[in-house]
Scaffold this active site. Structure first.
Site, mmCIF file in Angstrom:
data_model
loop_
_atom_site.group_PDB
_atom_site.id
_atom_site.type_symbol
_atom_site.label_atom_id
_atom_site.label_comp_id
_atom_site.label_asym_id
_atom_site.label_seq_id
_atom_site.Cartn_x
_atom_site.Cartn_y
_atom_site.Cartn_z
ATOM 1 C CG PHE A 156 -3.409 -4.589 -6.938
ATOM 2 C CD1 PHE A 156 -4.215 -5.679 -7.211
ATOM 3 C CD2 PHE A 156 -2.437 -4.719 -5.952
ATOM 4 C CE1 PHE A 156 -4.039 -6.884 -6.535
ATOM 5 C CE2 PHE A 156 -2.257 -5.928 -5.270
ATOM 6 C CZ PHE A 156 -3.064 -7.012 -5.565
ATOM 7 C CG ASP B 225 -1.209 1.055 -1.673
ATOM 8 O OD1 ASP B 225 -0.043 0.756 -1.362
ATOM 9 O OD2 ASP B 225 -2.075 0.211 -1.965
ATOM 10 C CE LYS C 118 3.663 -6.109 -3.344
ATOM 11 N NZ LYS C 118 2.596 -5.401 -4.035
HETATM 12 C C1 LIG Z 1 1.170 -5.632 -3.490
HETATM 13 C C2 LIG Z 1 0.343 -4.447 -3.198
HETATM 14 C C3 LIG Z 1 -0.587 -4.446 -2.131
HETATM 15 C C4 LIG Z 1 -0.897 -5.684 -1.321
HETATM 16 O O1 LIG Z 1 0.183 -6.185 -0.646
HETATM 17 P P1 LIG Z 1 0.125 -7.723 -0.119
HETATM 18 O O2 LIG Z 1 1.363 -7.832 0.724
HETATM 19 O O3 LIG Z 1 0.170 -8.591 -1.333
HETATM 20 O O4 LIG Z 1 -1.124 -7.878 0.647
HETATM 21 C C5 LIG Z 1 -1.257 -3.279 -1.864
HETATM 22 N N1 LIG Z 1 -1.060 -2.168 -2.601
HETATM 23 C C6 LIG Z 1 -0.197 -2.134 -3.642
HETATM 24 C C7 LIG Z 1 -0.014 -0.868 -4.404
HETATM 25 C C8 LIG Z 1 0.532 -3.273 -3.982
HETATM 26 O O5 LIG Z 1 1.359 -3.253 -5.020
#
Ligand SMILES: *Cc1c(COP(=O)(O)O)cnc(C)c1O
Length: 426
Positions: free
Chosen positions: A146, A233, A274
């Site tokens: 994700f 990520d 985040k």
């Molecule tokens: C939430 C998330 C994203 C995307 O972030 P948004 O601010 O919702 O665009 C990307 N990578 C990971 C691992 C995430 O948990």
């Protein structure tokens, strides 16, 4: 007017249903206040928040230091665009590059934008530094990843709901099994055109899948051997969530004692979002060293809001709070208590199959079929019992409270969770 007055909650839900696109399926609870580990609904009922806005609110709801930083900056200067300099962005860039030990930072707003940015940096690096032929670069990604919701990112998702009827899809991605080093090695050997490997240190959305011990370090070593960028990520796992400042925990400056016990995995490209703002404001960033970040030149990438002074002020305060309140240590300690208590309960029941996670990013697997609504029903009952959590992918429930939680609070929450699960015992 109907005989029965609609509740304030029902009114709010009806408004969203009527006037909002239906791109989410929220748990039916309407919140209007948050403080620390708590949120309140419109009727004044108090809940423990065990989602933390998907780990954006690691520092707790409405942290006064973060809110103050935001208020002060909002009254001074909010947006200049990058057409001009502002006096906050450079301070934030210095602060964050010192904090995570990289040469440079590129500011964005959302997680998905930061992932897109990392992919663009990786492709440019491939053509300009590695010497891959134009338009031939390929990036390895993992199954069940994700990384966000943009057109390119969903192109390499394998969630049918996220992809269906959004094609044609962006090319240039190779999907391999997560936590499988042989698959990675095979993919790296399969072509001269591999530019990068994009990976989540723990797959959060997929259901909190923790890879085998040493996977990340060995994957990084394989990438080095093949001159391929290791792109982490850490949008969900970063900023103390998993009990360390970063789940990859490279040679950052987090000053944590136990870092020496785990192999250092320093990503070539680090993606944050985040909790970079403590949930107060959308702030994301990509960090890398000069040899990589230098491929970005004026005009080649940008964002009107990326790097705005409010974001800079908020992010510095949010990162300060993580260090000052030792949130990584707290997440590590409370996470161990959480998993050991839930494991004690699992020994006594067939309702829950297992608990897994690191720090305060955890999930339980409910013993039922993937398409059953047991996990959803448990979350409804948890809500009634004063704790908010959400199922991910069918029968898995993620538990990720704010990291400012105390041990007595956590123990109260464990009681709520276990007592609720007991209601579902056959
Ligand atoms: C939430 C998330 C994203 C995307 O972030 P948004 O601010 O919702 O665009 C990307 N990578 C990971 C691992 C995430 O948990």
């Amino acid at each position: 007017m109907s005989v029965i007055e609609k509740t304030a909650s029902q009114k709010a839900i009806d408004l969203e249903n009527k006037y909002g696109a239906h791109n989410y399926h929220p748990l039916p609870v309407v919140l209007n206040r948050g403080e620390g580990v708590y949120v309140w609904d419109v009727d004044g009922k108090k809940y423990y928040d065990f989602l933390s806005a998907y780990s954006a609110v690691n520092q707790g709801h409405c942290h006064p230091r973060i809110v103050n930083a935001m208020n002060e900056q909002a009254q001074t200067l909010t947006l200049t665009s990058r057409a001009f300099y502002n006096d906050m962005l450079g301070k934030f860039e210095k602060y964050a590059t010192d904090y995570f030990n990289f040469d440079k930072l590129l500011p964005m707003n959302t997680g998905a934008e930061a992932v897109e940015t990392a992919l663009k940096i990786c492709r440019r690096w491939a053509y300009e530094k590695k010497g891959i032929e134009e338009n031939e670069a390929e990036i390895i990604v993992c199954e069940n990843n994700f990384h966000g919701r943009t057109t390119t990112i969903i192109s390499f998702s394998n969630d049918p709901v996220a992809r269906k009827h959004f094609g044609p899809y962006t090319k240039g991605f190779i999907k391999i099994e997560y936590d499988n080093l042989q698959a990675l090695e095979k993919a790296l050997q399969s072509s001269k055109n591999i530019a990068g490997f994009l990976v989540e240190p723990i797959q959060g959305e997929a259901g909190v899948y923790v890879p085998s011990e040493g996977y990340l370090a060995k994957a990084k070593a394989l990438c080095e051997k093949h001159n391929v960028l290791f792109i982490a990520d850490e949008v969900q796992t970063g900023i103390a969530r998993t009990g360390r400042l970063l789940a990859t925990c490279g040679d950052c400056n987090c000053e944590q004692k136990d870092c020496s016990q785990t192999p250092n995995v320093k990503p070539d490209v680090l993606i944050l979002g985040k909790a970079l703002s403590g949930g107060a404001y959308p702030v994301s960033a990509v960090l890398a060293n000069d040899d990589i970040m230098s491929v970005i030149t004026p005009g080649s990438h940008g964002s009107t809001f990326g790097g705005n002074p409010v974001a800079a002020a908020v992010a510095m305060a949010a990162l300060d709070v993580v260090k000052e309140e030792q949130l990584a240590d707290n997440a590590e300690r409370l996470g161990n208590i959480f998993r050991s208590e839930i494991n004690e309960y699992i020994k006594t029941t067939d309702t829950v199959t297992l608990v897994r996670g690191r720090g305060l990013l955890n999930a339980i697997v409910i013993n039922d079929t993937e398409d059953s609504d047991t996990a959803w029903n448990i979350c409804l009952r948890l809500r009634d019992n004063g704790l908010l959590a959400k199922p991910t992918h069918g029968n898995i429930i993620r538990f990720a409270p704010p990291l400012v939680m105390t041990e007595p609070q956590l123990r109260e929450c464990i009681d709520i969770i276990i007592n609720t699960l007991k209601e579902f015992e056959a």
